[in-house]
Design a protein around this motif. Structure first.
Motif, PDB file in Angstrom:
ATOM      1  N   GLY A  51      -9.963   2.285  -3.533  1.00 22.70           N
ATOM      2  CA  GLY A  51     -10.300   3.668  -3.580  1.00 22.70           C
ATOM      3  C   GLY A  51      -8.917   4.247  -3.898  1.00 22.70           C
ATOM      4  O   GLY A  51      -8.944   5.341  -4.681  1.00 22.70           O
ATOM      5  N   LEU A  52      -7.653   3.762  -3.433  1.00 27.81           N
ATOM      6  CA  LEU A  52      -6.365   4.433  -3.699  1.00 27.81           C
ATOM      7  C   LEU A  52      -6.311   4.428  -5.290  1.00 27.81           C
ATOM      8  O   LEU A  52      -5.713   5.440  -5.956  1.00 27.81           O
ATOM      9  CB  LEU A  52      -5.292   3.608  -2.958  1.00 27.81           C
ATOM     10  N   THR A  63     -10.561   7.103  -0.781  1.00 23.78           N
ATOM     11  CA  THR A  63     -10.212   6.033   0.174  1.00 23.78           C
ATOM     12  C   THR A  63     -10.888   5.897   1.407  1.00 23.78           C
ATOM     13  O   THR A  63     -11.183   4.888   1.762  1.00 23.78           O
ATOM     14  CB  THR A  63      -8.513   6.111   0.339  1.00 23.78           C
ATOM     15  N   THR A 110      -8.361  11.377  -4.196  1.00 21.57           N
ATOM     16  CA  THR A 110      -7.916   9.919  -4.066  1.00 21.57           C
ATOM     17  C   THR A 110      -7.871   9.600  -2.591  1.00 21.57           C
ATOM     18  O   THR A 110      -8.644   8.675  -2.193  1.00 21.57           O
ATOM     19  CB  THR A 110      -6.595   9.645  -4.778  1.00 21.57           C
ATOM     20  N   ARG A 112      -9.937  -0.057   0.506  1.00 21.56           N
ATOM     21  CA  ARG A 112      -8.919   0.916   0.544  1.00 21.56           C
ATOM     22  C   ARG A 112      -7.886   0.794  -0.728  1.00 21.56           C
ATOM     23  O   ARG A 112      -7.523   1.816  -1.218  1.00 21.56           O
ATOM     24  CB  ARG A 112      -7.838   0.360   1.905  1.00 21.56           C
ATOM     25  N   GLU A 143       0.706  -1.178  -0.169  1.00 19.56           N
ATOM     26  CA  GLU A 143       0.015  -0.051  -0.163  1.00 19.56           C
ATOM     27  C   GLU A 143       0.990   1.243  -0.096  1.00 19.56           C
ATOM     28  O   GLU A 143       0.571   2.191  -0.724  1.00 19.56           O
ATOM     29  CB  GLU A 143      -0.815  -0.079   1.335  1.00 19.56           C
TER      30      GLU A 143
END
Ligand code: FE2
Ligand code: FE2
Length: 177
Positions: free
Chosen positions: A49-50, A28, A24, A46, A5
């Motif tokens: 979303g990112l 997220t 962004t 997550r 991540e």
């Protein structure tokens, strides 16, 4: 192997402009909260979303979902089909979306940095409704999007119309029960 991540965030920061990066992060956070609310895997939310707009600099407004899904797989190493599909459909939606797809579609629209064309009270209502009725929120968002596109005399994508019809039908079914 899937990129971590942290590496994803670093890479994204280099390729997307600061205002889009802020958006962004808003998407997220919103997606994670919605996922927690609806019992969806928050890690998937997550990552989706990112990466939802990772194709935005590389493609047209309408195409960036599909291009983003391709980049998410090839550049960011995302193999999970649910995440890739949420990225692919986040602009137009599609009839019968998964919960994760619905969450990314909605989070994209209601995230805290989203400003501008909607009156504040409408945005507030959408944000509230998102946490109690996701399907209704999809319909409300498409209603607003269509009104906006009509005001600009821009063509409306067939997929969005199909999405609207599907979800409108779904919530009217609920109303008659
Ligand atoms: Fe997008
Ligand atoms: Fe977005």
């Amino acid at each position: 192997m899937q990129t971590s991540e942290l590496e994803i965030s670093k890479k994204l920061r280099q390729v997307i402009r600061p205002s889009r990066y802020r958006h962004t992060l808003g998407v997220t956070d919103t997606a994670v909260l919605l996922a927690a609310c609806y019992g969806v895997d928050t890690e998937k939310a997550r990552l989706a979303g990112l990466l939802h707009d990772c194709g935005k600099e590389a493609a047209s407004a309408l195409e960036h979902g599909a291009v983003g899904a391709k980049l998410a797989k090839e550049v960011y190493g995302i193999e999970d089909e649910e995440i890739l599909s949420a990225i692919r459909w986040h602009t137009t939606g599609r009839p019968g979306m998964s919960l994760l797809e619905e969450i990314i579609f909605v989070a994209d629209y209601i995230e805290p940095c989203r400003d501008g064309r909607l009156p504040a009270n409408r945005l507030q209502l959408l944000r509230k409704t998102a946490f109690s009725d996701l399907h209704r929120t999809v319909v409300m968002i498409l209603d607003d999007t269509f009104a906006f596109l009509r005001s600009r005399k821009t063509t409306i994508d067939k997929r969005s119309v199909d999405t609207y019809d599907y979800y409108k039908n779904l919530i009217s079914g609920k109303e008659t029960n």
